[in-house]
Design a protein around this motif. Structure first.
Motif, PDB file in Angstrom:
ATOM      1  N   LYS A  60      -9.028  22.767 -17.950  1.00 19.05           N
ATOM      2  CA  LYS A  60      -9.090  21.054 -18.192  1.00 19.05           C
ATOM      3  C   LYS A  60      -7.813  20.667 -17.562  1.00 19.05           C
ATOM      4  CE  LYS A  60      -9.378  17.785 -21.762  1.00 19.05           C
ATOM      5  NZ  LYS A  60      -8.334  16.864 -21.268  1.00 19.05           N
ATOM      6  N   GLU A  61      -6.688  21.261 -17.760  1.00 16.09           N
ATOM      7  CA  GLU A  61      -5.473  20.844 -17.277  1.00 16.09           C
ATOM      8  C   GLU A  61      -5.613  20.783 -15.649  1.00 16.09           C
ATOM      9  OE1 GLU A  61      -0.665  22.276 -17.133  1.00 16.09           O
ATOM     10  OE2 GLU A  61      -2.020  23.171 -18.655  1.00 16.09           O
ATOM     11  N   LEU A  62      -6.366  21.706 -14.958  1.00 16.04           N
ATOM     12  CA  LEU A  62      -6.494  21.751 -13.679  1.00 16.04           C
ATOM     13  C   LEU A  62      -7.314  20.656 -13.313  1.00 16.04           C
ATOM     14  CD1 LEU A  62      -7.151  24.658 -11.335  1.00 16.04           C
ATOM     15  CD2 LEU A  62      -8.559  22.796 -11.455  1.00 16.04           C
ATOM     16  N   LEU A  63      -8.469  20.282 -13.789  1.00 17.15           N
ATOM     17  CA  LEU A  63      -9.242  19.431 -13.423  1.00 17.15           C
ATOM     18  C   LEU A  63      -8.668  17.729 -13.724  1.00 17.15           C
ATOM     19  CD1 LEU A  63     -12.376  20.801 -15.250  1.00 17.15           C
ATOM     20  CD2 LEU A  63     -11.827  20.751 -12.643  1.00 17.15           C
ATOM     21  N   ASP A  64      -7.898  17.766 -14.723  1.00 14.82           N
ATOM     22  CA  ASP A  64      -7.048  16.388 -15.082  1.00 14.82           C
ATOM     23  C   ASP A  64      -6.228  16.321 -13.764  1.00 14.82           C
ATOM     24  OD1 ASP A  64      -8.726  16.278 -17.244  1.00 14.82           O
ATOM     25  OD2 ASP A  64      -6.714  16.715 -18.520  1.00 14.82           O
ATOM     26  N   CYS A  65      -5.427  17.330 -13.322  1.00 19.12           N
ATOM     27  CA  CYS A  65      -4.161  17.116 -12.272  1.00 19.12           C
ATOM     28  C   CYS A  65      -4.998  16.885 -11.040  1.00 19.12           C
ATOM     29  CB  CYS A  65      -3.749  18.406 -12.275  1.00 19.12           C
ATOM     30  SG  CYS A  65      -2.294  18.194 -11.314  1.00 19.12           S
ATOM     31  N   ARG A  66      -6.242  17.491 -10.838  1.00 20.59           N
ATOM     32  CA  ARG A  66      -7.120  17.283  -9.510  1.00 20.59           C
ATOM     33  C   ARG A  66      -7.582  15.818  -9.467  1.00 20.59           C
ATOM     34  NH1 ARG A  66     -12.586  20.192  -8.525  1.00 20.59           N
ATOM     35  NH2 ARG A  66     -13.202  18.537 -10.014  1.00 20.59           N
ATOM     36  N   SER A 118      -7.625  10.410  -7.010  1.00 18.63           N
ATOM     37  CA  SER A 118      -7.391   9.043  -7.123  1.00 18.63           C
ATOM     38  C   SER A 118      -6.601   8.482  -5.970  1.00 18.63           C
ATOM     39  CB  SER A 118      -6.813   8.655  -8.497  1.00 18.63           C
ATOM     40  OG  SER A 118      -6.526   7.266  -8.679  1.00 18.63           O
ATOM     41  N   ALA A 119      -5.736   9.272  -5.809  1.00 18.24           N
ATOM     42  CA  ALA A 119      -4.767   9.077  -4.634  1.00 18.24           C
ATOM     43  C   ALA A 119      -5.446   8.801  -3.266  1.00 18.24           C
ATOM     44  CB  ALA A 119      -3.519  10.130  -4.360  1.00 18.24           C
ATOM     45  N   TYR A 120      -6.516   9.936  -3.042  1.00 13.63           N
ATOM     46  CA  TYR A 120      -7.103  10.160  -1.878  1.00 13.63           C
ATOM     47  C   TYR A 120      -8.144   8.984  -1.641  1.00 13.63           C
ATOM     48  CZ  TYR A 120      -9.865  11.803   2.084  1.00 13.63           C
ATOM     49  OH  TYR A 120     -10.699  11.776   3.281  1.00 13.63           O
ATOM     50  N   ALA A 121      -8.693   8.501  -2.809  1.00 14.11           N
ATOM     51  CA  ALA A 121      -9.595   7.102  -2.848  1.00 14.11           C
ATOM     52  C   ALA A 121      -8.757   6.114  -2.597  1.00 14.11           C
ATOM     53  CB  ALA A 121     -10.439   7.193  -4.303  1.00 14.11           C
ATOM     54  N   TYR A 122      -7.578   5.789  -2.892  1.00 19.83           N
ATOM     55  CA  TYR A 122      -6.725   4.610  -2.692  1.00 19.83           C
ATOM     56  C   TYR A 122      -6.448   5.047  -1.110  1.00 19.83           C
ATOM     57  CZ  TYR A 122      -3.047   1.271  -2.791  1.00 19.83           C
ATOM     58  OH  TYR A 122      -2.339   0.151  -2.757  1.00 19.83           O
ATOM     59  N   LYS A 171       0.959   7.223  -6.512  1.00 23.75           N
ATOM     60  CA  LYS A 171      -0.142   8.007  -7.157  1.00 23.75           C
ATOM     61  C   LYS A 171      -0.003   9.460  -6.511  1.00 23.75           C
ATOM     62  CE  LYS A 171      -3.562   4.240  -6.849  1.00 23.75           C
ATOM     63  NZ  LYS A 171      -4.029   4.657  -8.153  1.00 23.75           N
ATOM     64  N   ILE A 172       0.533   9.712  -5.428  1.00 22.94           N
ATOM     65  CA  ILE A 172       1.009  11.148  -4.975  1.00 22.94           C
ATOM     66  C   ILE A 172       1.852  11.750  -5.847  1.00 22.94           C
ATOM     67  CG2 ILE A 172       1.955  12.796  -3.203  1.00 22.94           C
ATOM     68  CD1 ILE A 172       0.704  10.755  -1.121  1.00 22.94           C
ATOM     69  N   MET A 173       2.915  11.126  -6.130  1.00 16.38           N
ATOM     70  CA  MET A 173       3.886  11.810  -6.943  1.00 16.38           C
ATOM     71  C   MET A 173       3.554  12.122  -8.351  1.00 16.38           C
ATOM     72  SD  MET A 173       6.346  12.557  -5.064  1.00 16.38           S
ATOM     73  CE  MET A 173       7.337  13.124  -6.272  1.00 16.38           C
ATOM     74  N   LEU A 174       2.689  11.019  -8.978  1.00 11.17           N
ATOM     75  CA  LEU A 174       2.016  11.312 -10.149  1.00 11.17           C
ATOM     76  C   LEU A 174       1.034  12.558 -10.194  1.00 11.17           C
ATOM     77  CD1 LEU A 174       1.427  10.308 -13.092  1.00 11.17           C
ATOM     78  CD2 LEU A 174      -0.485   9.078 -12.221  1.00 11.17           C
ATOM     79  N   GLY A 175       0.426  12.886  -9.360  1.00  2.83           N
ATOM     80  CA  GLY A 175      -0.310  14.185  -9.127  1.00  2.83           C
ATOM     81  C   GLY A 175       0.567  15.350  -8.871  1.00  2.83           C
ATOM     82  N   ILE A 210       0.686  -1.222  -0.228  1.00  2.00           N
ATOM     83  CA  ILE A 210       0.060   0.054   0.159  1.00  2.00           C
ATOM     84  C   ILE A 210       0.802   1.323  -0.073  1.00  2.00           C
ATOM     85  CG2 ILE A 210      -1.703   1.191   1.277  1.00  2.00           C
ATOM     86  CD1 ILE A 210      -2.855  -1.445   2.273  1.00  2.00           C
ATOM     87  N   TYR A 211       1.799   1.168   0.872  1.00  3.29           N
ATOM     88  CA  TYR A 211       2.605   2.675   1.025  1.00  3.29           C
ATOM     89  C   TYR A 211       3.185   3.014  -0.399  1.00  3.29           C
ATOM     90  CZ  TYR A 211       2.267   3.396   6.100  1.00  3.29           C
ATOM     91  OH  TYR A 211       1.863   3.568   7.426  1.00  3.29           O
ATOM     92  N   PRO A 212       3.981   2.174  -0.815  1.00  2.00           N
ATOM     93  CA  PRO A 212       4.642   2.316  -2.145  1.00  2.00           C
ATOM     94  C   PRO A 212       3.560   2.810  -3.330  1.00  2.00           C
ATOM     95  CG  PRO A 212       5.546   0.423  -1.501  1.00  2.00           C
ATOM     96  CD  PRO A 212       4.468   0.582  -0.337  1.00  2.00           C
ATOM     97  N   GLU A 213       2.523   2.052  -3.378  1.00  2.00           N
ATOM     98  CA  GLU A 213       1.526   2.499  -4.315  1.00  2.00           C
ATOM     99  C   GLU A 213       0.930   3.955  -3.966  1.00  2.00           C
ATOM    100  OE1 GLU A 213      -0.969   1.976  -7.730  1.00  2.00           O
ATOM    101  OE2 GLU A 213       0.701   0.863  -7.027  1.00  2.00           O
ATOM    102  N   LEU A 214       0.513   4.152  -2.841  1.00  2.07           N
ATOM    103  CA  LEU A 214       0.019   5.409  -2.460  1.00  2.07           C
ATOM    104  C   LEU A 214       1.098   6.411  -2.944  1.00  2.07           C
ATOM    105  CD1 LEU A 214      -2.113   7.224  -1.307  1.00  2.07           C
ATOM    106  CD2 LEU A 214      -1.307   6.454   0.910  1.00  2.07           C
ATOM    107  N   PHE A 215       2.110   6.387  -2.536  1.00  2.00           N
ATOM    108  CA  PHE A 215       3.333   7.205  -2.862  1.00  2.00           C
ATOM    109  C   PHE A 215       3.427   7.659  -4.219  1.00  2.00           C
ATOM    110  CE2 PHE A 215       7.566   9.056  -2.854  1.00  2.00           C
ATOM    111  CZ  PHE A 215       7.432  10.198  -2.251  1.00  2.00           C
TER     112      PHE A 215
END
Length: 221
Positions: free
Chosen positions: A113-119, A124-128, A45-49, A38-43
């Motif tokens: 749109k760029e903002l919404l895609d980034c958000r 997705s990270a928060y849901a995980y 997702k955080i870094m992707l954002g 879980i920890y690596p997957e969550l991190f």
């Protein structure tokens, strides 16, 4: 007979203790393996954002749309998935008479749109995170909630900045703000996000390197 009976009781107790210990170790192994997943997957997702935030935050340049003819503009807008083909056809029809307004609208909506895609990446990270919260340490949860607070406010302020820079307007005309005031808030939240990411990384490294037996009892209680 009493000695033999006593030996039997001791044997049963020993086997019971051994079984309980093996069960505890098995549970702990499963728990630790889940945390290592879980920890690596969550991190990640955080870094992707966060990586997408950089482009959103620092890149404010666009193609020179005013030099485009109708054919090239239509091709670019379709490639950008700017709007439906019907909407794009309407834009093209008004291109020669409303070029300035259309360019302004393209810049605003493309940045939004760029903002919404980034958000969406942070959502997705928060849901995980929410789905796997039971496996996370209390210290990590506290830091992550602080992180979410600043990301939410970053996107709120960035939306206001996009409106200001692209349209020259205030999102709420009852509370006007200067561009520099909005930029200051955006930068403040981005700085906090970057600091918390460093903290989250340290917490993850610590969590994955320490066998915390108490964690099992905390999650069960």
């Amino acid at each position: 007979m009493e000695l033999e009976s006593h030996k039997q009781v001791l044997s049963i107790m020993t086997e019971s203790s051994k079984f309980e210990y093996q069960r505890m170790m098995h549970d702990f192994s499963l728990y630790r393996n889940k945390k290592h997943e879980i920890y690596p997957e969550l991190f990640q997702k955080i870094m992707l954002g966060y990586n997408n935030i950089h482009e959103l935050h620092y890149v404010w340049s666009w193609l020179n749309f005013r030099k485009f003819n109708k054919e090239k503009l239509k091709s670019v807008l379709l490639a950008m998935e700017f709007a439906s083909s019907e909407k794009i056809d309407m834009i093209i029809a008004d291109w020669e008479t409303s070029k300035d307004e259309i360019v302004q609208d393209i810049k605003f909506h493309s940045k939004l749109k760029e903002l919404l895609d980034c958000r969406d990446l942070f959502m997705s990270a928060y849901a995980y995170y929410s789905y796997n919260e039971v496996f996370l340490s209390e210290e990590f949860i506290a830091a992550y909630l602080d992180f979410s607070f600043h990301t939410d406010n970053y996107f709120y302020c960035m939306r206001k900045l996009i409106i200001k820079r692209c349209l020259g307007l205030d999102e709420d005309e009852r509370e006007p703000e200067t561009r520099s005031e909005i930029e200051s808030k955006v930068n403040e939240h981005l700085s906090a996000i970057e600091d918390i990411i460093v903290e989250l990384k340290k917490l993850i490294k610590r969590e994955l390197s320490i066998a915390d037996y108490d964690s099992i009892n905390k999650k069960k209680n």
